[in-house]
Design a protein around this motif. Structure first.
Motif, PDB file in Angstrom:
ATOM      1  N   LEU A  97       0.633  -1.562   0.377  1.00 12.02           N
ATOM      2  CA  LEU A  97      -0.063   0.092  -0.190  1.00 12.02           C
ATOM      3  C   LEU A  97       0.609   0.921  -0.067  1.00 12.02           C
ATOM      4  O   LEU A  97       0.766   2.744  -0.767  1.00 12.02           O
ATOM      5  CB  LEU A  97      -1.142  -0.224   1.245  1.00 12.02           C
ATOM      6  N   GLY A  98       2.135   1.457   0.812  1.00 14.07           N
ATOM      7  CA  GLY A  98       3.085   1.621   1.091  1.00 14.07           C
ATOM      8  C   GLY A  98       2.205   3.304   2.024  1.00 14.07           C
ATOM      9  O   GLY A  98       0.846   3.759   2.548  1.00 14.07           O
ATOM     10  N   PRO A  99       3.441   4.391   2.495  1.00  8.88           N
ATOM     11  CA  PRO A  99       3.521   4.561   3.652  1.00  8.88           C
ATOM     12  C   PRO A  99       2.009   5.761   3.650  1.00  8.88           C
ATOM     13  O   PRO A  99       1.393   5.986   4.717  1.00  8.88           O
ATOM     14  CB  PRO A  99       4.251   5.211   3.900  1.00  8.88           C
ATOM     15  N   ASP A 100       2.282   6.615   2.368  1.00 12.96           N
ATOM     16  CA  ASP A 100       1.697   7.893   1.623  1.00 12.96           C
ATOM     17  C   ASP A 100      -0.550   7.246   2.255  1.00 12.96           C
ATOM     18  O   ASP A 100      -1.301   8.112   2.692  1.00 12.96           O
ATOM     19  CB  ASP A 100       1.411   8.285   1.141  1.00 12.96           C
ATOM     20  N   VAL A 101      -0.567   5.986   1.665  1.00 13.35           N
ATOM     21  CA  VAL A 101      -1.768   5.806   1.601  1.00 13.35           C
ATOM     22  C   VAL A 101      -2.201   5.060   2.686  1.00 13.35           C
ATOM     23  O   VAL A 101      -3.878   5.313   3.414  1.00 13.35           O
ATOM     24  CB  VAL A 101      -1.690   4.788   0.598  1.00 13.35           C
ATOM     25  N   ILE A 102      -1.141   4.365   3.769  1.00 11.01           N
ATOM     26  CA  ILE A 102      -1.726   4.026   5.000  1.00 11.01           C
ATOM     27  C   ILE A 102      -2.561   5.292   5.670  1.00 11.01           C
ATOM     28  O   ILE A 102      -2.697   5.142   6.622  1.00 11.01           O
ATOM     29  CB  ILE A 102      -0.379   3.432   5.183  1.00 11.01           C
ATOM     30  N   ARG A 103      -1.421   6.291   6.453  1.00 10.61           N
ATOM     31  CA  ARG A 103      -0.761   7.912   6.433  1.00 10.61           C
ATOM     32  C   ARG A 103      -2.792   8.031   6.363  1.00 10.61           C
ATOM     33  O   ARG A 103      -3.584   8.096   7.417  1.00 10.61           O
ATOM     34  CB  ARG A 103      -0.785   8.159   6.518  1.00 10.61           C
ATOM     35  N   GLN A 104      -2.626   7.754   5.456  1.00  8.21           N
ATOM     36  CA  GLN A 104      -4.370   9.012   4.803  1.00  8.21           C
ATOM     37  C   GLN A 104      -5.572   8.581   5.643  1.00  8.21           C
ATOM     38  O   GLN A 104      -6.682   8.307   5.790  1.00  8.21           O
ATOM     39  CB  GLN A 104      -4.627   8.817   3.397  1.00  8.21           C
ATOM     40  N   ILE A 105      -5.503   6.872   4.763  1.00  2.70           N
ATOM     41  CA  ILE A 105      -6.671   5.616   5.751  1.00  2.70           C
ATOM     42  C   ILE A 105      -6.671   6.142   7.072  1.00  2.70           C
ATOM     43  O   ILE A 105      -7.750   5.531   7.664  1.00  2.70           O
ATOM     44  CB  ILE A 105      -6.372   4.491   4.951  1.00  2.70           C
ATOM     45  N   ALA A 106      -5.228   5.873   7.670  1.00  2.00           N
ATOM     46  CA  ALA A 106      -5.640   5.468   9.462  1.00  2.00           C
ATOM     47  C   ALA A 106      -6.334   6.919   9.459  1.00  2.00           C
ATOM     48  O   ALA A 106      -7.118   6.915  10.919  1.00  2.00           O
ATOM     49  CB  ALA A 106      -4.461   5.653  10.080  1.00  2.00           C
ATOM     50  N   GLU A 107      -5.881   8.316   9.475  1.00  2.00           N
ATOM     51  CA  GLU A 107      -5.978   9.905   9.419  1.00  2.00           C
ATOM     52  C   GLU A 107      -7.473   9.407   9.580  1.00  2.00           C
ATOM     53  O   GLU A 107      -8.465  10.190  10.164  1.00  2.00           O
ATOM     54  CB  GLU A 107      -5.302  10.501   8.772  1.00  2.00           C
ATOM     55  N   LYS A 108      -8.147   9.430   8.387  1.00  2.00           N
ATOM     56  CA  LYS A 108      -9.652   9.479   7.891  1.00  2.00           C
ATOM     57  C   LYS A 108     -10.678   8.600   9.293  1.00  2.00           C
ATOM     58  O   LYS A 108     -11.521   9.139   9.402  1.00  2.00           O
ATOM     59  CB  LYS A 108     -10.145   8.794   6.762  1.00  2.00           C
ATOM     60  N   THR A 109      -9.701   7.077   8.875  1.00  2.00           N
ATOM     61  CA  THR A 109     -10.420   5.817   9.982  1.00  2.00           C
ATOM     62  C   THR A 109     -10.547   6.462  11.472  1.00  2.00           C
ATOM     63  O   THR A 109     -10.813   5.685  12.359  1.00  2.00           O
ATOM     64  CB  THR A 109      -9.921   4.772   9.814  1.00  2.00           C
ATOM     65  N   GLY A 110      -9.436   7.022  12.109  1.00  2.00           N
ATOM     66  CA  GLY A 110      -9.318   7.111  13.266  1.00  2.00           C
ATOM     67  C   GLY A 110      -8.133   6.049  13.505  1.00  2.00           C
ATOM     68  O   GLY A 110      -7.870   6.229  15.726  1.00  2.00           O
ATOM     69  N   MET A 111      -7.709   5.140  13.068  1.00  2.00           N
ATOM     70  CA  MET A 111      -7.328   3.946  13.581  1.00  2.00           C
ATOM     71  C   MET A 111      -5.578   4.204  14.188  1.00  2.00           C
ATOM     72  O   MET A 111      -4.953   4.936  12.572  1.00  2.00           O
ATOM     73  CB  MET A 111      -7.378   2.657  12.465  1.00  2.00           C
ATOM     74  N   ASP A 112      -4.774   2.926  14.681  1.00  2.00           N
ATOM     75  CA  ASP A 112      -3.652   3.255  14.877  1.00  2.00           C
ATOM     76  C   ASP A 112      -3.013   2.794  12.754  1.00  2.00           C
ATOM     77  O   ASP A 112      -4.059   1.359  12.850  1.00  2.00           O
ATOM     78  CB  ASP A 112      -2.613   2.193  15.970  1.00  2.00           C
ATOM     79  N   GLU A 113      -1.751   3.532  12.468  1.00  2.00           N
ATOM     80  CA  GLU A 113      -1.763   2.299  11.671  1.00  2.00           C
ATOM     81  C   GLU A 113      -1.593   0.802  11.270  1.00  2.00           C
ATOM     82  O   GLU A 113      -1.532   0.247  10.388  1.00  2.00           O
ATOM     83  CB  GLU A 113      -0.535   2.773  11.030  1.00  2.00           C
ATOM     84  N   GLN A 114      -0.606   0.188  12.825  1.00  2.00           N
ATOM     85  CA  GLN A 114      -0.588  -1.271  12.682  1.00  2.00           C
ATOM     86  C   GLN A 114      -2.125  -2.253  13.119  1.00  2.00           C
ATOM     87  O   GLN A 114      -1.611  -2.725  12.448  1.00  2.00           O
ATOM     88  CB  GLN A 114       0.606  -1.164  13.957  1.00  2.00           C
TER      89      GLN A 114
END
Length: 149
Positions: A97-114
């Protein structure tokens, strides 16, 4: 969420996970697709096409292509095929997925990236399997309709 009943272990897809899946597969769940999302791509993997409205990686087909390009093709193809679904490790999914996609989704969902990667790695095999019942990737509009309430 009828289509996704029993798609994940435990049979329950939480709202943040649905948002994450929608962001990857449909694109309607995240607003403001900016050029910053293309800054950090895994080496040797083309940047997603920002002109598409098929999710952060170009919809289901784009996600599957990204998985194939990053060495996870056997797992991805097993989800689409009619046989047993292979698992995917959360770290392998993160690399795809790549770090940027993960960061975007984590920010939107409020979930921790891991935690996000852990849940996505558990959910994606079953969700992709449900979206591809005949072993074929459906058109984007069919995937998008699966995420409507």
């Amino acid at each position: 969420m009828g289509l996704f009943d029993n798609a994940v272990p435990g049979g329950n897809i939480t709202k943040p996970l649905m948002i994450a899946l929608g962001a990857l597969l449909v694109g309607k769940m995240l607003s403001g697709k900016g050029s910053d999302q293309q800054q950090q791509q895994p080496q040797g993997v083309p940047a997603p096409d920002a002109s598409t409205d098929g999710g952060l990686l170009g919809g289901l087909g784009g996600l599957l292509d990204r998985l194939r390009q990053t060495g996870q093709g056997n797992a991805a193809d097993s989800w689409v095929g009619t046989g047993q679904n292979q698992t995917i490790d959360s770290s392998a999914l993160g690399r795809a997925l790549g770090p940027d996609v993960i960061r975007q989704i984590a920010e939107k969902t409020g979930m921790d990236e891991q935690e996000l990667l852990k849940q996505l790695s558990n959910a994606l095999p079953g969700v992709v399997d449900k979206l591809t019942p005949n072993g074929q990737v459906p058109p984007h509009n069919q995937v998008a309709s699966a995420f409507r309430d």
